[in-house]
Write a protein that holds these residues in place. Structure first.
Motif, PDB file in Angstrom:
ATOM      1  N   GLN A   1       0.824  -1.208   0.000  1.00  0.00           N
ATOM      2  CA  GLN A   1       0.000   0.000   0.000  1.00  0.00           C
ATOM      3  C   GLN A   1       0.858   1.257   0.000  1.00  0.00           C
ATOM      4  O   GLN A   1       0.516   2.248  -0.631  1.00  0.00           O
TER       5      GLN A   1
ATOM      6  N   GLY B   1     -12.034  -1.951  -4.532  1.00  0.00           N
ATOM      7  CA  GLY B   1     -13.226  -1.705  -5.322  1.00  0.00           C
ATOM      8  C   GLY B   1     -14.055  -2.928  -5.636  1.00  0.00           C
ATOM      9  O   GLY B   1     -15.220  -2.824  -5.970  1.00  0.00           O
TER      10      GLY B   1
ATOM     11  N   ASP C   1      -9.809  -7.146  -6.011  1.00  0.00           N
ATOM     12  CA  ASP C   1      -8.923  -6.390  -5.120  1.00  0.00           C
ATOM     13  C   ASP C   1      -8.729  -7.122  -3.799  1.00  0.00           C
ATOM     14  O   ASP C   1      -7.619  -7.147  -3.251  1.00  0.00           O
TER      15      ASP C   1
ATOM     16  N   ARG D   1      -9.300   1.848   1.675  1.00  0.00           N
ATOM     17  CA  ARG D   1     -10.532   2.442   1.162  1.00  0.00           C
ATOM     18  C   ARG D   1     -10.616   2.370  -0.364  1.00  0.00           C
ATOM     19  O   ARG D   1     -11.673   2.599  -0.941  1.00  0.00           O
ATOM     20  N   ASP D   2      -9.497   2.049  -1.029  1.00  0.00           N
ATOM     21  CA  ASP D   2      -9.469   1.964  -2.485  1.00  0.00           C
ATOM     22  C   ASP D   2      -9.897   0.602  -3.017  1.00  0.00           C
ATOM     23  O   ASP D   2      -9.923   0.403  -4.234  1.00  0.00           O
TER      24      ASP D   2
ATOM     25  N   SER E   1      -1.766   3.385  -2.374  1.00  0.00           N
ATOM     26  CA  SER E   1      -3.169   2.992  -2.252  1.00  0.00           C
ATOM     27  C   SER E   1      -3.500   2.783  -0.778  1.00  0.00           C
ATOM     28  O   SER E   1      -2.615   2.747   0.075  1.00  0.00           O
ATOM     29  N   HIS E   2      -4.784   2.664  -0.505  1.00  0.00           N
ATOM     30  CA  HIS E   2      -5.262   2.486   0.857  1.00  0.00           C
ATOM     31  C   HIS E   2      -6.341   1.422   0.864  1.00  0.00           C
ATOM     32  O   HIS E   2      -6.845   1.018  -0.192  1.00  0.00           O
TER      33      HIS E   2
END
Length: 118
Positions: free
Chosen positions: A70, A81, A85, A78-79, A75-76
């Protein structure tokens, strides 16, 4: 991308991590693997005590691998999707856990050798 080849995977990972970091990780993984095989051949058996300690380190390796990826990819959590993922994230965690277990077992075996019994 019609075919999934080894060259394609190398190109994707170089794009994600950068060439220097990717090939450094490959080199470190190769060195740890060679040392692990050396330890297994040298000792001719696995120490269950060392293996238990290596297994106890696995959750930390899984978490470290996820956080590392991450951080490198900006990225986090919360990303996330979709299902793919989550699968990729679980794969990263599994590889981090297994790699940490192998690293810890190898380091323990190189630092303190188990005495052989006749």
């Amino acid at each position: 991308m019609k075919e999934l080849t080894l060259e394609t995977m190398f190109a994707v990972f170089e794009e994600i991590f950068g060439g220097g970091l990717f090939w450094t990780m490959v080199a470190v993984a190769a060195i740890v693997t060679i040392l692990y095989l050396y330890v297994l051949i040298r000792d001719r058996s696995m120490s269950m005590r060392k293996f238990l300690l290596a297994q106890l380190s696995m959750p930390f390796g899984a978490l470290a691998a996820v956080l590392f990826v991450q951080q490198v990819t900006d990225s986090h959590l919360r990303d996330i999707g979709g299902p793919i993922d989550v699968v990729v994230l679980l794969g990263v965690a599994a590889l981090g856990a297994a790699g940490t277990a192998i690293l810890v077992y190898t380091a323990q075996s190189l630092v303190r050798r188990t005495p052989r019994t006749p």
